[in-house]
Design a protein around this motif. Structure first.
Motif, PDB file in Angstrom:
ATOM      1  N   ASP B 182      58.738-138.922  66.152  1.00  0.00           N
ATOM      2  CA  ASP B 182      58.276-138.444  65.211  1.00  0.00           C
ATOM      3  C   ASP B 182      56.787-138.921  64.714  1.00  0.00           C
ATOM      4  N   ALA B 183      56.720-139.988  64.775  1.00  0.00           N
ATOM      5  CA  ALA B 183      55.455-140.627  64.189  1.00  0.00           C
ATOM      6  C   ALA B 183      54.466-140.048  65.347  1.00  0.00           C
ATOM      7  N   LEU B 184      54.627-139.991  66.357  1.00  0.00           N
ATOM      8  CA  LEU B 184      53.646-139.589  67.624  1.00  0.00           C
ATOM      9  C   LEU B 184      53.175-138.017  67.114  1.00  0.00           C
ATOM     10  N   ARG B 185      54.147-137.261  66.834  1.00  0.00           N
ATOM     11  CA  ARG B 185      53.982-135.994  66.514  1.00  0.00           C
ATOM     12  C   ARG B 185      53.180-135.780  65.204  1.00  0.00           C
ATOM     13  N   THR B 186      53.573-136.764  64.222  1.00  0.00           N
ATOM     14  CA  THR B 186      52.595-136.793  62.960  1.00  0.00           C
ATOM     15  C   THR B 186      51.126-136.907  63.393  1.00  0.00           C
ATOM     16  N   VAL B 187      51.045-138.078  64.226  1.00  0.00           N
ATOM     17  CA  VAL B 187      49.480-138.656  64.508  1.00  0.00           C
ATOM     18  C   VAL B 187      48.933-137.460  65.390  1.00  0.00           C
ATOM     19  N   GLU B 189      49.384-134.463  65.613  1.00  0.00           N
ATOM     20  CA  GLU B 189      49.222-133.126  64.722  1.00  0.00           C
ATOM     21  C   GLU B 189      47.916-133.358  63.727  1.00  0.00           C
ATOM     22  N   GLY B 190      47.670-134.706  63.265  1.00  0.00           N
ATOM     23  CA  GLY B 190      46.623-135.076  62.462  1.00  0.00           C
ATOM     24  C   GLY B 190      45.201-135.168  63.315  1.00  0.00           C
ATOM     25  N   VAL B 191      45.460-135.540  64.593  1.00  0.00           N
ATOM     26  CA  VAL B 191      44.214-135.386  65.434  1.00  0.00           C
ATOM     27  C   VAL B 191      43.945-134.092  65.595  1.00  0.00           C
ATOM     28  N   ASN B 192      44.775-133.110  65.881  1.00  0.00           N
ATOM     29  CA  ASN B 192      44.632-131.584  66.001  1.00  0.00           C
ATOM     30  C   ASN B 192      44.009-131.013  64.789  1.00  0.00           C
ATOM     31  N   ALA B 193      44.550-131.573  63.590  1.00  0.00           N
ATOM     32  CA  ALA B 193      43.903-130.783  62.435  1.00  0.00           C
ATOM     33  C   ALA B 193      42.622-131.168  62.096  1.00  0.00           C
ATOM     34  N   TYR B 207      50.952-142.969  78.931  1.00  0.00           N
ATOM     35  CA  TYR B 207      51.963-142.089  79.143  1.00  0.00           C
ATOM     36  C   TYR B 207      51.529-140.662  78.779  1.00  0.00           C
ATOM     37  N   GLN B 208      52.340-139.844  79.723  1.00  0.00           N
ATOM     38  CA  GLN B 208      51.588-138.154  79.424  1.00  0.00           C
ATOM     39  C   GLN B 208      52.268-137.736  77.962  1.00  0.00           C
ATOM     40  N   ARG B 209      53.002-138.193  77.203  1.00  0.00           N
ATOM     41  CA  ARG B 209      53.880-137.717  76.255  1.00  0.00           C
ATOM     42  C   ARG B 209      52.775-137.114  74.925  1.00  0.00           C
ATOM     43  N   ILE B 210      51.734-138.006  74.501  1.00  0.00           N
ATOM     44  CA  ILE B 210      50.953-137.564  73.504  1.00  0.00           C
ATOM     45  C   ILE B 210      50.230-136.390  74.174  1.00  0.00           C
ATOM     46  N   LEU B 211      49.700-136.215  75.495  1.00  0.00           N
ATOM     47  CA  LEU B 211      48.945-135.022  75.755  1.00  0.00           C
ATOM     48  C   LEU B 211      50.027-133.861  75.761  1.00  0.00           C
ATOM     49  N   TYR B 213      51.101-132.898  72.877  1.00  0.00           N
ATOM     50  CA  TYR B 213      50.663-132.593  71.679  1.00  0.00           C
ATOM     51  C   TYR B 213      49.106-132.184  71.608  1.00  0.00           C
ATOM     52  N   ILE B 214      48.560-133.113  72.270  1.00  0.00           N
ATOM     53  CA  ILE B 214      46.969-132.774  72.333  1.00  0.00           C
ATOM     54  C   ILE B 214      46.642-132.699  73.714  1.00  0.00           C
TER      55      ILE B 214
END
Lengths: 409, 262
Positions: B182-187, B189-193, B207-211, B213-214
């Motif tokens: 959840d925290a990863l998604r929040t952060v 989404e913040g970067v994307n915004a 890890y690939q997981r942040i990628l 989302y971004i």
């Protein structure tokens, strides 16, 4: 002591019982005070001058200070915010009051030290803050001691705060002087009655050639609370001794100081947390940030008497060296005479600024000086917590920023 | 083609206190405006050192090579000069600074970045807008910088600073580490915004997981201080499936991190 300079009639060497008593008569003081001044003058003659052999004076050498060249003079005193109940104003004008006779000199007797004897013999003006039972001063009582018109003068500030049962007040002492050489020997006594609450803020903004040797001593009755905070920014030499006797059960005290030094400024703090009664709590936190070739000295004692069971005491001295030539000495002492305590801690650090924190701020675009301004203001910020003055945090930030704008880092 | 935001040429980096410990051994990397690059690699491969060296950390020494920023050679610049020019490093381990509020830090940082004092009203309006954009509570700004922050709060505080500073290059050093989903998604989404056409982003991650989302445009693999592979987003997915071992084996490399004198 030999001196090439002529001895002024009111210089410490010349403090005689006659001079001291004349001081009293001149200002229409009662006989008991004239006699005490004369006794103080006799004590002054017999007491030794402080030397580095005495432990609290180990790091502060007075041999370069030729007291004979200074003449006693009175600084301008200004008091605002006098409480609706009670009194805040001239001590001399209030010297016919019984509370003055009872308490003046009761905590800081003239016989204890040469400089205290000089003060007791020659103080002029002075300030009395008297808070009757259950009274609460609604706004801070601000005492301004302005010595900026004086030169080559010896100033003897004298403050007596008597807070009776359940009274409450905040006292701010603002100390000001000009660029001329001055010597200050101050004595502040705080009588904390049962469940009284006193906040005392000492704003030391002396000019660059002022040397100050002052004592603050308090005695707290049961459940009394005293919070003392000193902001030390000015002066050539600032030696402050703050001592609290927690004499009544449940009494609490805080002694806090922040010092920001530059050039060859010398700060010397001595503290005593004297736990006499059971279930008493005290905290000391002295912080210095030193630029240039500034120096800070700390000597603090936490004493817990055998009867002071359940004592909770903490003593901390933190020093931040902002330049290679700055120096700090720290000497905390514990004297614990009972095993039945909640806590008795002490902490001392001396070191440079945290490089990681500096890089973090620099990586946000702040140049080194701006980063240090922010870090030092943050380092001092803990002193604001116990002092509920509007605007104190902003004032502290502004003064740190201003002083470090030109300091030798 | 537009001038690169970041152009790293043959960069070699060692530890300032131990110059015999070479960590980055010749890296070339070009990031253009609007591009997102991901730098992946096993533990100890030199990813964070490369990020710190690009930001000008005094803990590291550049032995060879250059760092160009918007066409200017900034290899010898101090970290504050780089930041004022528009470079932003989101720290892997943000440093706690007791007594300094986020507001005070941001005011100082903004003044430095813009070269003028930002009026209080304007500053507060910007701060509120950015907090809102990142779905962060206003009380956050009154807390001491990274002091007593949870892992997630620290990373969000970094993204808040990123949002206020309007950099042209953002280096996110393991912004995903220590975060739950959840925290990863929040952060993220913040970067994307906060994405802008002129902003280049370099994401450093294990890890690939942040990628997820971004989405990166380019993925690089750093091993023993050198970029050994570059490719599209599928390279990250391949690493997610098979780990780093197949790449290491193919190159005849071991798993050991870069070492002194190696």
């Amino acid at each position: 002591m030999t001196s090439l300079h002529p001895v002024h009639p009111n210089a410490p060497e010349a403090i005689t019982p006659e001079v001291a008593a004349a001081e009293a008569r001149e200002h229409g003081e009662p006989d008991w005070l004239a006699m005490r001044r004369a006794d103080a003058a006799r004590a002054h003659a017999s007491l030794p001058a402080p030397t580095p052999a005495l432990r609290p004076w180990r790091y502060t050498d007075l041999t370069r200070l030729d007291l004979a060249t200074f003449e006693a003079a009175a600084a301008r005193l200004h008091v605002t915010g006098a409480p609706a109940d009670g009194y805040a104003g001239s001590l001399a004008a209030a010297s016919d009051r019984e509370i003055v006779r009872t308490h003046l000199g009761s905590l800081l007797p003239a016989t204890e030290a040469k400089f205290l004897a000089a003060n007791a013999a020659l103080w002029r003006g002075g300030v009395l803050v008297h808070l009757p039972r259950h009274s609460a001063a609604s706004e801070p009582i601000v005492v301004t001691l302005d010595a900026s018109a004086l030169a080559q003068a010896l100033v003897y500030p004298r403050v007596l705060i008597v807070a009776e049962e359940r009274s409450e007040a905040t006292v701010v002492l603002r100390l000001r002087s000009g660029d001329a050489p001055l010597v200050v020997m101050g004595a502040i006594e705080v009588i904390g009655g049962p469940a009284s609450r006193v906040r005392l803020l000492i704003d030391e903004s002396w000019g660059a050639a002022t040397s100050d040797f002052s004592w603050v001593r308090a005695r707290l009755d049961r459940d009394a609370d005293l919070q003392v905070a000193a902001l030390a920014f000015g002066g050539a030499l600032f030696k402050q001794t703050v001592e609290v006797e927690l004499a009544g059960e449940g009494a609490t005290s805080g002694i806090r100081a922040v010092a920001l030094g530059d050039a060859d400024q010398h700060f010397d703090f001595v503290t005593l947390q004297d736990h006499v009664a059971p279930s008493t709590t005290s905290i000391v936190e002295v912080k210095a940030a030193l630029a240039g070739a500034a120096r800070s000295v700390y000597y603090g004692i936490t004493r817990v008497a055998a009867a002071a069971t359940g004592a909770d005491a903490d003593q901390a001295n933190y020093n931040l060296l902002l330049s290679g030539a700055a120096k700090a000495d720290s000497d905390p002492v514990l004297e614990i005479l009972t095993a039945d305590i909640v806590r008795c801690g002490h902490h001392a650090t001396v070191g440079p600024v945290d490089e990681d924190a500096l890089f973090y701020l620099e990586s946000r675009g702040l140049d080194r000086r701006s980063a240090l301004q922010l870090l030092v203001a943050g380092f001092f910020h803990s002193i604001v917590g116990e002092l509920p003055f509007a605007g104190l945090a902003d004032e502290l930030d502004a003064r740190v920023t201003a002083k470090l704008a030109t300091a030798a880092l | 083609m537009s001038t690169p935001i970041l152009d790293v040429r043959g960069l070699e980096v060692s530890v300032a206190a131990h110059p015999d410990i070479k960590i980055v051994r010749g890296v070339d990397l070009v990031v253009r405006p609007g591009e997102i690059h991901a730098l992946m690699g096993p533990n100890g491969s030199g990813k964070s050192t490369l990020a710190s060296a690009i930001a000008g950390s005094p803990a590291y020494r550049v032995d060879a090579g250059q760092v160009f920023f918007k066409g200017e050679n900034m290899t010898a610049w101090r970290p504050d000069q780089r930041a004022r020019a528009g470079m932003f490093l989101s720290f892997q381990y943000p440093t706690p600074i007791p007594g300094v509020t986020m507001v005070n830090l941001l005011r100082g940082a903004l003044k430095a970045r813009r070269g003028v004092e930002v009026p209080a009203r304007e500053f507060l309006a910007e701060l509120r807008a950015t907090l809102q954009q990142l779905k962060m509570d206003e009380s956050f700004a009154r807390r001491y910088v990274n002091d007593g922050f949870s892992g997630g709060e620290k990373k969000r505080a970094e993204i808040l600073q990123l949002g206020m500073m309007h950099p042209e290059l953002a280096i996110l050093d393991e912004t995903d580490s220590g975060l739950d989903v959840d925290a990863l998604r929040t952060v993220a989404e913040g970067v994307n915004a906060l994405r802008r056409p002129e902003l280049g982003i370099l994401i450093i991650t294990h890890y690939q997981r942040i990628l997820d989302y971004i989405r990166p445009d380019v993925v690089h693999v750093l091993v023993q201080g050198r970029i050994v592979r570059s490719g599209g987003p599928d390279l990250a997915q391949q690493i997610e499936r098979n780990g780093y071992d197949p790449i290491l084996q193919e190159l005849g490399l071991s798993r050991e991190p870069a070492k002194a004198g190696a």
